[in-house]
Design a protein around this motif. Structure first.
Motif, PDB file in Angstrom:
ATOM      1  N   LEU A 144       0.809  -1.216   0.000  1.00 47.89           N
ATOM      2  CA  LEU A 144       0.000   0.000   0.000  1.00 47.89           C
ATOM      3  C   LEU A 144       0.846   1.271   0.000  1.00 47.89           C
ATOM      4  CD1 LEU A 144      -2.701  -1.066   2.620  1.00 47.89           C
ATOM      5  CD2 LEU A 144      -2.668  -1.455   0.162  1.00 47.89           C
ATOM      6  N   TYR A 181       1.464  -2.946   4.029  1.00 48.01           N
ATOM      7  CA  TYR A 181       1.028  -3.920   3.034  1.00 48.01           C
ATOM      8  C   TYR A 181      -0.196  -4.678   3.536  1.00 48.01           C
ATOM      9  CZ  TYR A 181       3.359  -7.363   6.052  1.00 48.01           C
ATOM     10  OH  TYR A 181       3.731  -8.150   7.130  1.00 48.01           O
ATOM     11  N   ALA A 182      -0.869  -5.360   2.608  1.00 51.58           N
ATOM     12  CA  ALA A 182      -1.992  -6.227   2.947  1.00 51.58           C
ATOM     13  C   ALA A 182      -1.558  -7.667   2.766  1.00 51.58           C
ATOM     14  CB  ALA A 182      -3.194  -5.928   2.060  1.00 51.58           C
ATOM     15  N   THR A 189      -4.267  -5.539   7.137  1.00 50.89           N
ATOM     16  CA  THR A 189      -3.236  -4.552   6.844  1.00 50.89           C
ATOM     17  C   THR A 189      -2.138  -4.614   7.902  1.00 50.89           C
ATOM     18  OG1 THR A 189      -4.989  -3.154   5.943  1.00 50.89           O
ATOM     19  CG2 THR A 189      -2.842  -2.148   6.251  1.00 50.89           C
ATOM     20  N   ASP A 246      -4.881  -3.340  11.615  1.00 49.55           N
ATOM     21  CA  ASP A 246      -6.332  -3.315  11.762  1.00 49.55           C
ATOM     22  C   ASP A 246      -6.769  -4.254  12.882  1.00 49.55           C
ATOM     23  OD1 ASP A 246      -6.510  -5.955  10.674  1.00 49.55           O
ATOM     24  OD2 ASP A 246      -6.548  -5.151   8.649  1.00 49.55           O
ATOM     25  N   ASP A 304      -9.477   2.832   6.626  1.00 58.21           N
ATOM     26  CA  ASP A 304      -9.687   1.389   6.582  1.00 58.21           C
ATOM     27  C   ASP A 304     -11.158   1.084   6.322  1.00 58.21           C
ATOM     28  OD1 ASP A 304      -9.463  -1.341   6.827  1.00 58.21           O
ATOM     29  OD2 ASP A 304      -9.443  -1.342   9.019  1.00 58.21           O
TER      30      ASP A 304
END
Length: 745
Positions: free
Chosen positions: A386, A397-398, A409, A423, A442
């Motif tokens: 991201l 990043y995810a 995330t 998250d 988010d």
């Protein structure tokens, strides 16, 4: 190319996944496909509420129909920045046809300036919402085939009537090409959208240079699609009423493919050069990236067999090849999907994504191509990078680290390698990083949460601030039971995830007709931890009608690592069917599943799977509906087809084994095939050839076609389609015995 995809919209997957049955106070009211389907008239009124949010630098902004508001992330308080009427007034837009209609798409291109970028269809308008004045208007060329505006230099690249142009910061147009045509394609996606490609214009970081694709497809065979005139179309004088030929360039597996080169235009000199990458025959150029100083271009180069991948650098001034920085091979295939990204705080280092250790992870390299270290590792995959947090020197990043069917995330510290979950660790999250890299918007869903939003501040101890949770749009209504679990694959060891939707008013003492919805192909999956486990609206519609729905992600689908994805190599459909039959075995163990009334439905690769299942297991599946099905992989396109099957010349056994033409004679149940007449992805030849094979074999499939439609049905025609699919199961799967029983219903 447009990848084969399941017949499902992103909106339908995340936002609308259920249907409610009537309450006691609404005794006989039934909801229709107009409420459920993404093409339905009531769809947008019935999905969970969404918020349009974006960043103005480091400040979150809510975009609404008539206003834009600044949000305080700590408490969610909103303060109006400007209204729609004000923007139109400040932009001097008085004529009705010139006015801005809504503010959902307003952009804030400059982090440090109060500039709103709005569009009215023919102009890009930069409005200063502090001084209440228009700072710039820029003509927006109509009917462009591609377009990309660079924020840093304010230059625009576009393709019009096949030719490539650049509008410089002063508004002057420069025509870069003269030989563009249907055969010579500039500035657009190449290699049929494979390898992560979704466009053909690549600005350098400061917008001083433009890299672009040039695709010569003159040597590629035409495929003869046909355009049927609209019902109300009236030909001009002397013009024929007949349908018109609308051929497309379509390179089939094992046949001649197009040739791609990469050009670079320099705004300061007005000159164009081409990268000296050598003969482009049977090669793929992808994931183009720039060095921070705009002097070097990087791209991945893949051979036709797709088992050899090289990262190569080129001089952006001369086009000369500089160095091969990375080389990866694989006995099956290697598939680069992401360009390299330089660290904002270190212009001598970049990150590269690869699944060379079996799972897609992030690696750190220096600009000479030496691997410094692996930044992420484990039996899970990085789904997306991201951006970067410069202050913490971290990458955001995810990934699927929390669970294979989740998207969460994370942040990894480049120096220490420490990973931090940002998250709540549940559900499926799509986060957007701000310009500074220190905060996230988010947007997420969970199996019991329709849609929610949080603001996340990134520091050594990330802080989450709740902003909004959408209410359940079906509260107080009857809904099916949505459940999720795992079974073992046909290999006896691999976990496969499934979703089940039980009939409304489910009674475990009854037996229910059951429909398996299948996709099963690469780069997609059906089961995830979104609302109702990712259930599609049509599944709930069917549950309301008394069906049990079952969905299983077999081996070959995405986000489970290289071995999982490559299990189907050279024999598409075979391992997938074995896994799906493990799902059938599970269903047959349930006392409420009617083993004599099992149907199957899928689209695209799922259409291929649907016909594969009903012809290979004719005593199991009674009814099937196959949409846009691949019938024989030798008629599918080069890049996707050869990656998973090699060529018909090198893998004749695999192509023969997976072809459905010889299976036409094995059709026993009821099969309906549905296609779009103008499908450029799975061309109509597939369906027509299967029909011809069925005629020769004396079997009787049903067939329906949507004139003028591509691979998926658009707009309200999708409602018609799903009504047709539903009715086919109602006619042939639901009845227990005689038509008289149906009449009694």
């Amino acid at each position: 190319m447009m990848k084969i995809k399941p017949f499902i919209s992103l909106v339908g997957l995340i936002a609308l996944t259920g249907l409610f049955s009537p309450t006691n106070s609404m005794a006989q009211k039934q909801f229709t496909l107009e409420d459920l389907n993404f093409g339905g008239k009531n769809f947008y009124r019935m999905r969970p509420e969404a918020r349009y949010l974006t960043w103005w630098g480091s400040k979150p902004v809510r975009q609404e129909l008539n206003s834009c508001s600044l949000i305080d992330p700590s408490n969610g308080k909103e303060t109006t920045l400007f209204t729609l009427d004000e923007i139109n007034e400040w932009a001097g837009l008085t004529a009705s046809e010139d006015k801005i209609r809504h503010l959902y798409n307003v952009e804030f291109p400059y982090a440090d300036r109060p500039i709103a970028l709005v569009q009215n269809g023919h102009e890009d308008i930069f409005v200063n919402f502090k001084t209440h004045k228009t700072e710039k208007k820029q003509e927006r060329k109509q009917n462009t085939q591609a377009r990309d505006w660079n924020q840093s230099s304010a230059a625009t690249a576009y393709v019009l009537d096949h030719q490539l142009y650049v509008t410089d910061p002063n508004g002057t147009d420069h025509q870069l090409t003269k030989d563009g045509s249907r055969d010579i394609v500039y500035g657009q996606s190449v290699h049929r959208d494979e390898f992560g490609i979704n466009g053909g214009l690549f600005w350098s970081p400061k917008g001083n240079r433009l890299a672009f694709y040039r695709m010569d497809q003159s040597m590629v065979n035409d495929y003869p699609l046909v355009d049927i005139p609209e019902l109300d179309w009236k030909p001009a004088k002397g013009e024929s009423r007949a349908a018109k030929a609308d051929p497309i360039k379509y390179p089939m597996a094992g046949e001649t493919s197009h040739k791609v080169t990469v050009g670079v235009y320099d705004l300061s000199t007005g000159k164009t050069i081409y990268l000296q990458a050598g003969d482009p025959t049977d090669r793929y150029f992808t994931n183009i990236a720039w060095s921070p100083d705009e002097k070097t271009i990087y791209m991945f180069e893949v051979n036709r067999d797709q088992n050899d991948c090289r990262l190569v650098s080129y001089d952006a001034t001369t086009g000369a090849k500089l160095k091969e920085l990375y080389h990866e091979t694989d006995e099956k295939f290697v598939e680069p999907l992401h360009p390299i990204q330089f660290l904002p705080w270190n212009k001598d280092q970049f990150i590269l994504q690869t699944q060379k250790d079996g799972y897609n992870h992030i690696y750190l390299f220096d600009k000479e191509g030496r691997q410094i270290k692996q930044l992420t590792s484990g039996k899970w995959v990085v789904l997306d990078v991201l951006g970067f947090n410069k202050k913490l020197k971290s990458i955001v990043y995810a990934s699927s680290e929390c669970n294979p069917i989740q998207r969460n995330t994370w942040m990894v510290d480049v120096n220490s390698g420490k990973r931090t979950l940002l998250d709540n660790g549940k559900g499926y999250h799509y986060a957007r990083l701000n310009a500074a890299g220190d905060a996230l918007i988010d947007s997420y869903s969970e199996p019991t949460v329709p849609h929610a939003y949080e603001f996340i501040t990134l520091n050594t101890k990330p802080q989450r601030h709740h902003y909004f949770t959408a209410p359940d749009p079906w509260k107080g209504y009857k809904v099916p039971e949505y459940s999720n679990g795992t079974i073992k694959a046909a290999d006896g060891t691999t976990d496969l995830y499934w979703r089940m939707v039980k009939p409304v008013d489910f009674d475990p003492t009854k037996k229910y007709p059951t429909v398996i919805y299948v996709y099963g192909g690469p780069h997609a999956h059906n089961v995830d931890a979104t609302w109702h486990w990712g259930s599609r609206g049509w599944e709930t519609y069917m549950a309301q009608k008394g069906y049990l729905l079952f969905i299983l992600d077999n081996r070959g689908s995405d986000n489970r690592g290289k071995a999982f994805e490559q299990a189907t190599f050279r024999h598409l459909g075979q391992q997938e069917m074995k896994d799906q039959m493990e799902g059938v075995k599970f269903l047959k163990s349930l006392p409420y599943v009617d083993q004599n009334r099992i149907g199957v439905h899928g689209w695209s690769f799922g259409g291929f799977m649907t016909i594969s299942l009903i012809t290979n297991y004719p005593d199991v599946f009674k009814v099937a509906v196959a949409g846009g099905p691949v019938i024989d992989w030798k008629w599918y396109e080069v890049m996707y087809g050869e990656r998973y099957m090699d060529t018909p010349q090198t893998n004749p056994e695999g192509y023969a084994q997976t072809s459905l033409l010889p299976k036409a004679k094995d059709l026993k149940g009821k099969l309906q095939i549905i296609i779009g007449l103008n499908d450029p992805v799975v061309v109509p030849q597939h369906a027509y050839s299967f029909l011809k094979a069925c005629i020769a074999a004396g079997t009787q499939p049903d067939f329906f076609v949507y004139p003028g439609e591509p691979h998926n049905m658009r707009g309200h025609q999708s409602v018609h389609l799903h009504d047709r699919i539903t009715q086919y199961f109602e006619d042939y799967l639901k009845p227990l015995s005689a038509p008289a029983e149906k009449k009694a219903e």
